[in-house]
Design an enzyme around this catalytic site. Sequence first.
Site, PDB file in Angstrom:
ATOM      1  N   GLY A   5     -12.041 -12.925  37.413  1.00 21.12           N
ATOM      2  CA  GLY A   5     -12.932 -13.304  38.521  1.00 21.12           C
ATOM      3  C   GLY A   5     -13.679 -14.593  38.220  1.00 21.12           C
ATOM      4  O   GLY A   5     -14.204 -14.783  37.115  1.00 21.12           O
ATOM      5  N   GLY A  20     -14.001  -1.394  33.390  1.00 26.23           N
ATOM      6  CA  GLY A  20     -14.260  -0.224  34.232  1.00 26.23           C
ATOM      7  C   GLY A  20     -15.463  -0.428  35.130  1.00 26.23           C
ATOM      8  O   GLY A  20     -15.865  -1.564  35.403  1.00 26.23           O
ATOM      9  N   HIS A  48     -13.498  -6.201  41.427  1.00 31.60           N
ATOM     10  CA  HIS A  48     -12.260  -5.791  40.736  1.00 31.60           C
ATOM     11  C   HIS A  48     -11.160  -5.516  41.752  1.00 31.60           C
ATOM     12  O   HIS A  48      -9.991  -5.838  41.529  1.00 31.60           O
ATOM     13  CB  HIS A  48     -12.502  -4.513  39.920  1.00 31.60           C
ATOM     14  CG  HIS A  48     -13.487  -4.672  38.800  1.00 31.60           C
ATOM     15  ND1 HIS A  48     -14.690  -4.013  38.764  1.00 31.60           N
ATOM     16  CD2 HIS A  48     -13.447  -5.419  37.667  1.00 31.60           C
ATOM     17  CE1 HIS A  48     -15.344  -4.333  37.664  1.00 31.60           C
ATOM     18  NE2 HIS A  48     -14.616  -5.192  36.980  1.00 31.60           N
TER      19      HIS A  48
END
Length: 299
Positions: free
Chosen positions: A157, A40, A46
């Site tokens: 990532g 989150g 993201h």
Amino acid sequence: MMPTPSTSTPELLSTPDDLRRWSLACRAAGLSVGMVPTMGALHAGHRALIDRSVAESDRVVVTIFVNPAQFGPHEDFARYPRSMDADLRMLASAGVHAAFVPSVETMYPPGRVTRLDITGPLGERLEGASRPGHFNGVALVVTKLLVAGVPDRAYFGQKDAQQCAVVRRLVRDLDIGVEIVVCPTVRDTDGLAISSRNVYLSTEERVRARAIPSSLATAIAQFEAGERDATALATTVRSCLENAGLDVDYVAVVRAEDFTEVERAAPTNQIVLAARIGSTRLIDVVRLGVDTAPVGRGV
Ligand code: PAF
């Protein structure tokens, strides 16, 4: 043909069984499934993973779970940024189809006796040495997400380079059969890699943090000019960081696959670093011969 991104609120899934049912229904309908695991506090990094997943998969699920198993006892689990409403709005605007948002109790039922150990340099050196048990916690939650979510592809990532290597290795070791897609680091205009933890930095610390991309840019320039001595490259990075008053945890030149340190740097090796600015610990990485210098060089 690329599916049209949905702009409606993603379906909310809260248990691993819900996630599995959703994913198996997609696959039974002949639709491919992409998964983006996150904790989150979603940001542009993201968003890049999500956009790639939406472009490559018929259905996309984003998981949002601040995983206690990957935080040490003195780390920032309690204060880790949480922004569920904004996250869900971002998922809707990105055309994500489902959000998996489990509780800690659902993910880790009482009485659990199973654990995963990431051994060798990959699990125990650099990030693994600085954060004992961290990769065991990452491995456990990622395995649970991939096993429950049975995606075709999962997106991570590059900034978390050692985590990417751990995930690739565990997928291979456990025959999980999911394609791991690693996406380039997204950087702010001054070159700092975007991270959920950047919000901890004061204005003055944020300015000093530019030394991170700047140090890596200087090392890339040295490599491009012919320097192959790994110690020389690491010393360059360390000096830049220390001159800016950062407290260096480690700087190393490693092989991307297993994170063993090299003496002679070669294309595709990575320079990895961790450093503290005040109480905030940041990591970064560049791939030699692949990445162009992060902006911010010379700052
Ligand atoms: O990179 C992260 O955000 C986390 O480590 C991950 C992969 C979602 C596991 O909790």
